[in-house]
Scaffold this active site. Sequence first.
Site, mmCIF file in Angstrom:
data_model
loop_
_atom_site.group_PDB
_atom_site.id
_atom_site.type_symbol
_atom_site.label_atom_id
_atom_site.label_comp_id
_atom_site.label_asym_id
_atom_site.label_seq_id
_atom_site.Cartn_x
_atom_site.Cartn_y
_atom_site.Cartn_z
ATOM 1 N N TYR A 74 76.197 3.764 65.622
ATOM 2 C CA TYR A 74 76.966 2.679 65.012
ATOM 3 C C TYR A 74 78.455 2.864 65.253
ATOM 4 O O TYR A 74 79.161 1.915 65.607
ATOM 5 C CB TYR A 74 76.673 2.641 63.506
ATOM 6 N N ALA A 75 78.947 4.094 65.101
ATOM 7 C CA ALA A 75 80.356 4.370 65.380
ATOM 8 C C ALA A 75 80.669 4.117 66.847
ATOM 9 O O ALA A 75 81.736 3.589 67.188
ATOM 10 C CB ALA A 75 80.692 5.820 65.011
ATOM 11 N N LYS A 81 80.706 0.201 67.464
ATOM 12 C CA LYS A 81 81.840 -0.435 66.794
ATOM 13 C C LYS A 81 83.166 0.023 67.413
ATOM 14 O O LYS A 81 84.114 -0.763 67.544
ATOM 15 C CB LYS A 81 81.807 -0.132 65.298
ATOM 16 N N GLY A 111 76.641 -14.432 62.280
ATOM 17 C CA GLY A 111 76.304 -13.706 61.058
ATOM 18 C C GLY A 111 76.953 -14.338 59.847
ATOM 19 O O GLY A 111 77.400 -13.637 58.940
#
Length: 268
Positions: free
Chosen positions: A154-155, A158, A12
């Site tokens: 997402y939490a 991650k 990325g």
Amino acid sequence: MKLRGKRALITGGSSGIGFAIAEAMLARGATVAITGRRSEVLAEAANRLRQNGHDVESVAADVGTEKGRQTTLEHALDKLGGLDILVNNAGGVRAGRLEDTTEAEIRKMIEVDLVAPIMLTRAALPSLRASGDGLVVNVTSGIALVAAPFYATYAGVKGGLAKFGESLRRELKGEGVQVMTVYPGATDTPMMSSSRAGPELGFTREPANAVAVAVVEGIEQDAFEVIRGGEARAKMIALNRDDPAALDKRFLDLKPALAEAVRDHSAL
């Protein structure tokens, strides 16, 4: 770790935090390979990084796929002649209520944000061991420390990446490979461009280069983690640990405005 002469692969790396980390590492004398999915954007980023005479390699590939990871690593090892640092930075997000998030979006976040860094690290470990002074840098999110509503998947991914790094750090202790975990807060990057959440909702954005400087300082200081957000973030982490119900109440008051602000937040 001193960065001069080190060989780094940054996933990325064509924009945002990844690009800024590449700039900061090059300024310290590292040799860098960046990867990204969009070939034109990647080529432009690599040319910008080369402007000051820096040695930069690039490979267009999707690390969310097995083939993309293989291509990425093989290219980096061939062009760099080995690997000292792997920066797992590539990621994607789709905010919103869980019921409104499609299975495809959920699986994409899991594959790119969690599976990809685990599998790429696994594949890179022999080369990092051969370095004798290897490092894995996992870029997670402040949401992995204090989870916000409308970011459940997402939490989860991650937070999973953060614990993967913690476990791997202990697994590799004394074996010549370190692991550092980075927890950026809201950052002014293309990934955040579709979010309308601002300081009034706790999303005060900082420049990507500020995160990159902190990452490089953490590497040079052999830090276990880099947490952005300053005193405000530290207070939220403490409150989440000591009185999570109070934080729940704070988020309850913000929910209507936050739901609207992140309704279109998508970068997959």
